[in-house]
Motif scaffolding. Structure first.
Motif, PDB file in Angstrom:
ATOM      1  N   THR A  51       0.821  -1.284  -0.062  1.00 32.37           N
ATOM      2  CA  THR A  51      -0.010  -0.169   0.173  1.00 32.37           C
ATOM      3  C   THR A  51       0.630   1.247  -0.067  1.00 32.37           C
ATOM      4  O   THR A  51       0.610   2.174  -0.814  1.00 32.37           O
ATOM      5  CB  THR A  51      -1.000  -0.021   1.330  1.00 32.37           C
ATOM      6  N   LEU A  52       1.930   1.324   0.750  1.00 31.97           N
ATOM      7  CA  LEU A  52       2.776   2.482   0.962  1.00 31.97           C
ATOM      8  C   LEU A  52       3.392   2.723  -0.398  1.00 31.97           C
ATOM      9  O   LEU A  52       3.927   3.802  -0.787  1.00 31.97           O
ATOM     10  CB  LEU A  52       3.852   2.297   2.069  1.00 31.97           C
ATOM     11  N   GLN A  53       3.970   1.492  -1.082  1.00 33.12           N
ATOM     12  CA  GLN A  53       4.654   1.705  -2.114  1.00 33.12           C
ATOM     13  C   GLN A  53       3.627   2.311  -3.569  1.00 33.12           C
ATOM     14  O   GLN A  53       4.197   3.199  -4.147  1.00 33.12           O
ATOM     15  CB  GLN A  53       5.073   0.314  -2.621  1.00 33.12           C
ATOM     16  N   TYR A  54       2.451   1.762  -3.545  1.00 39.29           N
ATOM     17  CA  TYR A  54       1.593   2.463  -4.510  1.00 39.29           C
ATOM     18  C   TYR A  54       1.357   3.820  -4.199  1.00 39.29           C
ATOM     19  O   TYR A  54       1.327   4.716  -4.937  1.00 39.29           O
ATOM     20  CB  TYR A  54       0.304   1.516  -4.185  1.00 39.29           C
ATOM     21  N   ILE A  55       0.978   4.282  -2.928  1.00 40.63           N
ATOM     22  CA  ILE A  55       0.916   5.670  -2.405  1.00 40.63           C
ATOM     23  C   ILE A  55       2.217   6.434  -2.939  1.00 40.63           C
ATOM     24  O   ILE A  55       2.092   7.441  -3.321  1.00 40.63           O
ATOM     25  CB  ILE A  55       0.515   5.691  -0.951  1.00 40.63           C
ATOM     26  N   ALA A  56       3.244   5.957  -2.722  1.00 38.84           N
ATOM     27  CA  ALA A  56       4.399   6.825  -3.155  1.00 38.84           C
ATOM     28  C   ALA A  56       4.682   6.938  -4.527  1.00 38.84           C
ATOM     29  O   ALA A  56       5.043   7.884  -4.903  1.00 38.84           O
ATOM     30  CB  ALA A  56       5.817   5.829  -2.435  1.00 38.84           C
ATOM     31  N   ALA A  57       4.083   5.763  -5.196  1.00 41.25           N
ATOM     32  CA  ALA A  57       4.087   6.073  -6.509  1.00 41.25           C
ATOM     33  C   ALA A  57       3.175   7.130  -7.196  1.00 41.25           C
ATOM     34  O   ALA A  57       3.504   7.717  -8.256  1.00 41.25           O
ATOM     35  CB  ALA A  57       3.896   4.578  -7.333  1.00 41.25           C
ATOM     36  N   GLN A  58       1.986   6.967  -6.397  1.00 40.26           N
ATOM     37  CA  GLN A  58       1.122   8.011  -6.936  1.00 40.26           C
ATOM     38  C   GLN A  58       1.547   9.499  -6.451  1.00 40.26           C
ATOM     39  O   GLN A  58       1.337  10.639  -7.260  1.00 40.26           O
ATOM     40  CB  GLN A  58      -0.261   7.946  -5.956  1.00 40.26           C
ATOM     41  N   ARG A  59       2.095   9.653  -5.283  1.00 40.88           N
ATOM     42  CA  ARG A  59       2.835  10.999  -5.259  1.00 40.88           C
ATOM     43  C   ARG A  59       3.681  11.457  -5.988  1.00 40.88           C
ATOM     44  O   ARG A  59       3.853  12.684  -6.551  1.00 40.88           O
ATOM     45  CB  ARG A  59       3.183  11.128  -3.465  1.00 40.88           C
ATOM     46  N   THR A  60       4.686  10.555  -6.496  1.00 43.05           N
ATOM     47  CA  THR A  60       5.697  10.713  -7.678  1.00 43.05           C
ATOM     48  C   THR A  60       4.762  11.261  -8.960  1.00 43.05           C
ATOM     49  O   THR A  60       5.240  12.160  -9.436  1.00 43.05           O
ATOM     50  CB  THR A  60       6.633   9.547  -7.837  1.00 43.05           C
TER      51      THR A  60
END
Length: 315
Positions: free
Chosen positions: A170-179
């Motif tokens: 989940t955190l990896q997905y959110i980080a990718a969205q922020r990028t």
């Protein structure tokens, strides 16, 4: 205080009671957001009244379950306040339709601030009610604000546990969205309740659909769960920060109410087992599912909630 564009006509998902007066009010929280609320006051009752602030469910607005709870408890002699949390409904806050464990816990304290400022409220007799995800938020607020003498958490969902499933992924997905957003790409959005269901839809989602998407039941255009798409980025607070680290230190009375067949029953019971003291009670509603306690007045144990609050406000 920010000026809000408040709807003045009755636009609730439940019928208006002839036993209480209804007023739209606003108040600020300590983060500078202005919150919109519906105030319900019993007719023909003077003096200083016990008061209750109500919020939830997660993704809902005050025109839905929280308003029903507030109006019903006002019929029982309380001054009640159903409010839209920050970022939601008619309340201010940007980005829209998001949530924050810290800010939304503060929203309860801001509601208490408003109530104690009123001359018709007994500031020694204050309670809160939280429904679904806001049941958990209410437990967080109960520890954070000792002015709250009684807390009722109805059909509580553990947002930390739900958001934290597959935490690393989940955190990896959110980080990718922020990028992506930082590079100018529009953020992905998601619906919390599907637009359509079929035989393959998990039963809990069917239950939410039958409440939030049904114009004859719980649909409201300002409700996130009735069809407003939100960014997954907004969920990170519940993945990363816990609301429940200190709930075992809550000194004041807590009643947790849960449907026997609710999908959230195990999570609610697990939270209850973290509470301590002989003024905590878990009440099971037979044959009830999670969303029954949103609006099914024959299953919501209002008499039990009233009895518990009155008993412990008089301690």
């Amino acid at each position: 205080m920010q000026k809000l564009n408040l709807t003045q006509e009755w636009d609730k998902t439940f019928a208006q009671s002839s036993l209480v007066d209804h007023t739209k009010v606003t108040f600020d929280n300590s983060y500078g957001f202005t919150l919109a609320a519906d105030l319900y006051k019993p007719k023909d009752l003077g003096g200083k009244l016990p008061a209750i602030a109500v919020a939830g469910p997660y993704g809902a607005v005050k025109e839905q379950s929280s308003g029903l709870y507030a109006q019903t408890m006002a019929e029982k002699g309380y001054l009640t306040l159903a409010f839209d949390p920050s970022f939601t409904g008619e309340s201010s806050g940007s980005p829209r339709n998001t949530t924050s464990p810290e800010i939304n816990t503060e929203d309860y304290s801001a509601a208490i601030d408003y109530l104690v400022s009123r001359s018709d409220v007994d500031e020694d007799k204050l309670a809160i009610i939280g429904i679904c995800g806001w049941g958990g938020m209410a437990l967080s607020a109960a520890y954070a604000d000792p002015r709250i003498k009684v807390t009722v958490a109805s059909t509580t969902a553990n947002l930390n546990a739900e958001a934290g499933q597959n935490r690393s992924q989940t955190l990896q997905y959110i980080a990718a969205q922020r990028t992506a957003v930082a590079k100018g790409v529009k953020a992905a959005t998601m619906l919390s309740v599907p637009e359509e269901i079929d035989d393959e839809t998990p039963q809990p989602l069917k239950d939410f659909y039958h409440y939030y998407r049904n114009p004859e039941r719980g649909y409201h255009p300002r409700s996130i769960n009735s069809g407003i798409a939100v960014s997954p980025i907004a969920t990170r607070g519940f993945v990363h920060f816990s609301m429940f680290d200190y709930i075992g230190e809550i000194e004041n009375a807590v009643l947790m109410v849960h449907g026997e067949n609710a999908v959230t029953y195990p999570a609610g019971k697990a939270l209850f087992e973290q509470l301590t003291g002989d003024n905590k009670e878990f009440y099971t509603v037979p044959n009830a599912i999670h969303t029954d306690l949103y609006d099914q007045v024959d299953k919501i144990p209002f008499a039990k909630i009233d009895e518990f609050i009155k008993r412990h406000l008089s301690d």
